[in-house]
Enzyme design. Structure first.
Site, PDB file in Angstrom:
ATOM      1  N   HIS A   1      12.291  21.672  92.268  1.00 54.84           N
ATOM      2  CA  HIS A   1      12.349  22.778  93.327  1.00 54.84           C
ATOM      3  C   HIS A   1      10.914  22.968  93.965  1.00 54.84           C
ATOM      4  O   HIS A   1      10.750  23.172  95.259  1.00 54.84           O
ATOM      5  CB  HIS A   1      12.773  23.937  92.967  1.00 54.84           C
ATOM      6  CG  HIS A   1      12.799  25.240  93.591  1.00 54.84           C
ATOM      7  ND1 HIS A   1      13.592  25.462  94.892  1.00 54.84           N
ATOM      8  CD2 HIS A   1      11.604  26.206  93.605  1.00 54.84           C
ATOM      9  CE1 HIS A   1      12.955  26.354  95.512  1.00 54.84           C
ATOM     10  NE2 HIS A   1      12.042  26.940  94.786  1.00 54.84           N
TER      11      HIS A   1
ATOM     12  N   ASP B   1      -8.112   9.995  92.987  1.00 55.58           N
ATOM     13  CA  ASP B   1      -9.437  10.723  93.346  1.00 55.58           C
ATOM     14  C   ASP B   1     -10.620   9.867  92.244  1.00 55.58           C
ATOM     15  O   ASP B   1     -10.345   8.945  91.500  1.00 55.58           O
ATOM     16  CB  ASP B   1      -9.490  12.070  92.900  1.00 55.58           C
ATOM     17  CG  ASP B   1      -9.100  12.325  91.184  1.00 55.58           C
ATOM     18  OD1 ASP B   1      -8.930  11.304  90.641  1.00 55.58           O
ATOM     19  OD2 ASP B   1      -8.923  13.466  90.878  1.00 55.58           O
TER      20      ASP B   1
ATOM     21  N   CYS C   1      18.488  24.003  93.717  1.00 54.39           N
ATOM     22  CA  CYS C   1      19.327  25.399  94.352  1.00 54.39           C
ATOM     23  C   CYS C   1      20.536  25.079  94.681  1.00 54.39           C
ATOM     24  O   CYS C   1      21.227  25.993  94.751  1.00 54.39           O
ATOM     25  CB  CYS C   1      18.384  25.723  95.575  1.00 54.39           C
ATOM     26  SG  CYS C   1      16.757  26.625  95.007  1.00 54.39           S
TER      27      CYS C   1
ATOM     28  N   CYS D   1      17.333  22.106  98.129  1.00 54.75           N
ATOM     29  CA  CYS D   1      16.858  21.157  97.170  1.00 54.75           C
ATOM     30  C   CYS D   1      18.000  21.056  96.129  1.00 54.75           C
ATOM     31  O   CYS D   1      19.042  21.912  95.795  1.00 54.75           O
ATOM     32  CB  CYS D   1      15.746  21.443  96.575  1.00 54.75           C
ATOM     33  SG  CYS D   1      15.864  22.489  95.125  1.00 54.75           S
TER      34      CYS D   1
ATOM     35  N   ASP E   1      -3.683  18.471  97.867  1.00 53.73           N
ATOM     36  CA  ASP E   1      -3.317  17.931  96.884  1.00 53.73           C
ATOM     37  C   ASP E   1      -3.374  19.184  95.795  1.00 53.73           C
ATOM     38  O   ASP E   1      -4.505  19.962  95.825  1.00 53.73           O
ATOM     39  CB  ASP E   1      -3.985  16.743  96.311  1.00 53.73           C
ATOM     40  CG  ASP E   1      -5.144  17.104  95.368  1.00 53.73           C
ATOM     41  OD1 ASP E   1      -5.133  17.204  94.232  1.00 53.73           O
ATOM     42  OD2 ASP E   1      -6.204  17.112  95.944  1.00 53.73           O
TER      43      ASP E   1
ATOM     44  N   CYS F   1      17.008  27.622 100.179  1.00 55.19           N
ATOM     45  CA  CYS F   1      16.349  26.333  99.833  1.00 55.19           C
ATOM     46  C   CYS F   1      17.636  25.381  99.592  1.00 55.19           C
ATOM     47  O   CYS F   1      18.856  25.617  98.904  1.00 55.19           O
ATOM     48  CB  CYS F   1      15.690  26.175  98.605  1.00 55.19           C
ATOM     49  SG  CYS F   1      15.136  24.627  98.032  1.00 55.19           S
TER      50      CYS F   1
END
Length: 373
Positions: A337, A94, A311, A308, A268, A306
């Site tokens: 996560h 940015d 998890c 991931c 974002d 989940c």
């Protein structure tokens, strides 16, 4: 020759949401996409390898903060931001405009640029549109943003009008100053606050200058969500269909879905990493505040749906223990996560667009998550 190429692959028949892809010098981005924020050339608590594990296609870094520390000259000397932070996928920077204007009494806006004092040591600095582009050219991100003035909420009409017109003049100056056009794509930013006619004016002026992509700025600055959605509904149709559309600073699950429904391609936000450091997780059933006593002997994963790393390997009870003890691992596991959750959500959104069922997906997700709409 533009540094990026955007291809609109499909428009959802059910909603009008867009499926696309952006080719950049450092790889392809499938849209709609959420971009994790790496303010100081690092996504807090995550290694580049972990970001790749969760399929982060692009990350965002902050021009203002990297200008302050370690300085854009040093990053350029290191070979650019990609080499400096060991990230070989796309990066967006940015312009630093939002951060500068957030300094409040520490900054003074002039036509030439913004004079401000550092939030670190109080030292005086000045950033003009040309200086912002100089910094971003040195950092070397694939996508860079024009220097704009982000009006606060609420703000009166005259202030917003003057602000957007200055943003237009600054956008032209940014385009004129931008030299690395074959390696870095400069996006223009549409302002105009919560005023429909001013959004229309800003969109026309910015698109008339001509950029390879367009951002919608000045939202998620404190306005109620229904107002943000309304502004999006009449702003995104004003932007070219053949260019990517980026809604700046938005990253809650509901806002991502609602933004996609209104034609946005890129998002974002620091939200997923920030709430992770405060002990909170996004889950398919809503937020889990891990420090709460109810999870003391809860040996389920954060989100049973989940897959991931967090998890698959750790329980709510263990993560609560880490949070209560202020252990660094708590922030790492929760950040991993939360970012995985949002990136997987966007993957599911892309699939729903492909299958023309995004509205059905939205309704199912909101019901399970606990949103009332």
């Amino acid at each position: 020759m533009s540094a990026i190429k955007f291809e609109l692959i499909k428009t959802c028949k059910q909603t009008g949401a867009r499926l696309g892809k952006i080719q950049t010098p450092h790889g392809e981005i499938q849209t709609p996409i959420f971009m994790p924020v790496g303010t100081l050339a690092t996504v807090k608590a995550m290694t580049p390898e972990e970001l790749k594990d969760i399929n982060a296609q692009i990350i965002l870094s902050n021009t203002y903060h990297l200008y302050m520390r370690p300085g854009h000259e040093l990053v350029e000397k290191a070979g650019g931001l990609h080499k400096f932070m060991n990230w070989d996928r796309p990066i967006l920077t940015d312009s630093g405009g939002f951060q500068v204007f957030s300094l409040g009494p520490l900054r003074k806006i002039k036509e030439e640029g913004v004079e401000f004092r550092s939030h670190i040591d109080g030292s005086k600095h000045f950033i003009s549109p040309e200086k912002a582009i100089e910094i971003e050219n040195a950092l070397g991100a694939d996508i860079i943003m024009a220097f704009d003035e982000c009006a606060p909420y609420p703000a009166d009409r005259e202030y917003v009008k003057n602000s957007l017109e200055r943003t237009t003049r600054w956008a032209q100056r940014c385009k004129d100053a931008h030299k690395n056009t074959e390696r870095q794509a400069l996006f223009g930013i549409v302002q105009g606050g919560m005023y429909k006619d001013l959004r229309e004016q800003s969109a026309k002026e910015i698109t008339d200058i001509g950029f390879p992509g367009y951002a919608i700025g000045g939202l998620s600055v404190g306005e109620p969500k229904p107002i943000m959605y309304e502004v999006l509904e009449y702003t995104t149709p004003l932007l070219p269909e053949d260019k990517p559309r980026y809604l700046m600073g938005v990253g809650s699950p509901d806002d991502l879905i609602e933004g996609v429904l209104r034609g946005v391609d890129m998002f974002d936000c620091v939200l997923p990493t920030r709430i992770a450091r405060n002990g909170t997780a996004f889950t398919s059933q809503g937020k889990v505040v891990a420090r709460n006593a109810i999870y003391a002997d809860d040996f389920r994963p954060l989100d049973p749906e989940c897959d991931c790393y967090t998890c698959k390997n750790y329980t709510r009870a263990y993560i609560r223990h880490l949070v209560k003890c202020n252990e660094i691992l708590a922030s790492r596991l929760l950040t991993y996560h939360n970012l995985h959750f949002l990136l997987k959500l966007m993957e599911d959104v892309r699939t729903a667009i492909q299958e023309d069922r995004l509205m059905d997906f939205r309704n199912e997700f909101f019901e399970k998550y606990g949103y009332t709409k």
